[in-house]
Motif scaffolding. Sequence first.
Motif, PDB file in Angstrom:
ATOM      1  N   TYR A 178       0.854  -1.187   0.000  1.00  0.00           N
ATOM      2  CA  TYR A 178       0.000   0.000   0.000  1.00  0.00           C
ATOM      3  C   TYR A 178       0.891   1.240   0.000  1.00  0.00           C
ATOM      4  N   HIS A 237     -14.011  -6.937   4.495  1.00  0.00           N
ATOM      5  CA  HIS A 237     -14.024  -5.702   3.709  1.00  0.00           C
ATOM      6  C   HIS A 237     -15.008  -5.840   2.543  1.00  0.00           C
ATOM      7  N   ARG A 238     -15.738  -4.785   2.287  1.00  0.00           N
ATOM      8  CA  ARG A 238     -16.653  -4.771   1.151  1.00  0.00           C
ATOM      9  C   ARG A 238     -16.410  -3.514   0.322  1.00  0.00           C
ATOM     10  N   HIS A 239     -16.613  -3.645  -0.976  1.00  0.00           N
ATOM     11  CA  HIS A 239     -16.477  -2.481  -1.853  1.00  0.00           C
ATOM     12  C   HIS A 239     -17.456  -1.394  -1.406  1.00  0.00           C
ATOM     13  N   ASP A 242     -14.847   2.357   3.582  1.00  0.00           N
ATOM     14  CA  ASP A 242     -13.575   3.079   3.584  1.00  0.00           C
ATOM     15  C   ASP A 242     -12.514   2.327   4.399  1.00  0.00           C
ATOM     16  N   ASP A 245      -8.446  -1.953   1.599  1.00  0.00           N
ATOM     17  CA  ASP A 245      -8.749  -2.920   0.538  1.00  0.00           C
ATOM     18  C   ASP A 245      -8.005  -4.217   0.815  1.00  0.00           C
ATOM     19  N   ASP A 246      -8.715  -5.331   0.813  1.00  0.00           N
ATOM     20  CA  ASP A 246      -8.129  -6.629   1.163  1.00  0.00           C
ATOM     21  C   ASP A 246      -7.373  -7.295   0.033  1.00  0.00           C
ATOM     22  N   SER A 247      -7.564  -6.859  -1.204  1.00  0.00           N
ATOM     23  CA  SER A 247      -7.074  -7.620  -2.356  1.00  0.00           C
ATOM     24  C   SER A 247      -5.561  -7.744  -2.390  1.00  0.00           C
TER      25      SER A 247
END
Length: 291
Positions: A178, A237-239, A242, A245-247
Motif C-alpha cells: 500500500y 471488507h466490502r467495496h 472506507d 482494501d483486502d485484495s
Amino acid sequence: MPATRRLKIGLSACFQHADPDRSLFTGKTLQYVEQSIAHWIMSAGAMVVMVPCPTGETARGDVTLAHYADWLDGVVLHGGADIWPGSYGEEPLRAEWLGDRVRDLYDLAVVEAFEQVGKPIFGVCRGLQLINVAFGGTLYQDIETQHPGALRHRDAATYDQNFHAVELVPGTRLASLYPSQRLARVNSIHHQAIKSLAPGFQIEAWSRPDGVPEAIRRSPARGRGYIAATQWHPEFHRHGLDTLDDSAILQDFLAACALAKARPQPGNSPLRIRDRATRLLRQALLMDRSD
C-alpha cells in the motif's frame, strides 16, 4: 482455469464441541468454516479445502495433517475462540477467558505440519494470535484490562462494524503493498492481542492511537517460509467501505503459495511446535489440579 491449475488453499476448522443440549447433531463435535473467509480466498480463483482435525473420539483411518500439508499449496488460520492462556504458559485470569484448549492443539499442529514442508501460512484474528504463540510469543488475555488506555477493540453490539485506525510500519512488506497509504481504517473484533512478539517476527501495523500490534510477518531469511497475519478480518471488507482494501493482502499470500508450488523449498520446524504446546498444556493442567 481448470481445477488442476488452480491453487489449493487449506482453511483451518472452527470447532463446536459436543453439546447434549443442542437440538441438531446432539452430542456431536462439529468442525466448520465461516463462509466469508472461504469466499474471500475463492475470490482470487483459488480452491478452498477445509482441513479437518484427524483426531478425536470418532477418528478412523491413517490420514494426518502432514498429508494435507503435502497436498495443499498453503493454509489460512481463521478466527474463532480465544487462545487458552495455558498455550503460552499462563493461567487464565478469568473463567470466561479459558479459550479452546482442543482447538489450540489442533491449530498448532496445523502450523507444525505446513511449516515442516515449507508451505505459506496466513493468519486472521485468532490466527495471528495462534501464530505468535506457536513461535514463542505471548498474549494479553484482555486488552481493556491489561493495556491501559486501549481503544475498544471488540464491541458485541456492532461486531464487524467496529473500526479503528492502523498505521503501516514503513519499510515492511505490508507497507510496500500500500505505497500511498500510511494510515488505514480496519474492522476490529478481538479482545486478546500480542503482548510479546515471537522471535523472528516483525510488526507491520499498529493500531492508533493505543499501539496494539495489528499485523505481523516472519522476517525473511534463508530456510524460512512465508508466514504473515492480520489482527483484523480482511475478508469482511466490502467495496464501498472506507476500510483497507483486502485484495493486495490476499494476492501477496497467493503469490507466495504459487512460488512455493513452482519452487518447493525444504521445510524447517526446529521449535517442534506441537511438542512444546503439549508440554505447556500438561503443565497448565497440573497447575489447575494443584489449586
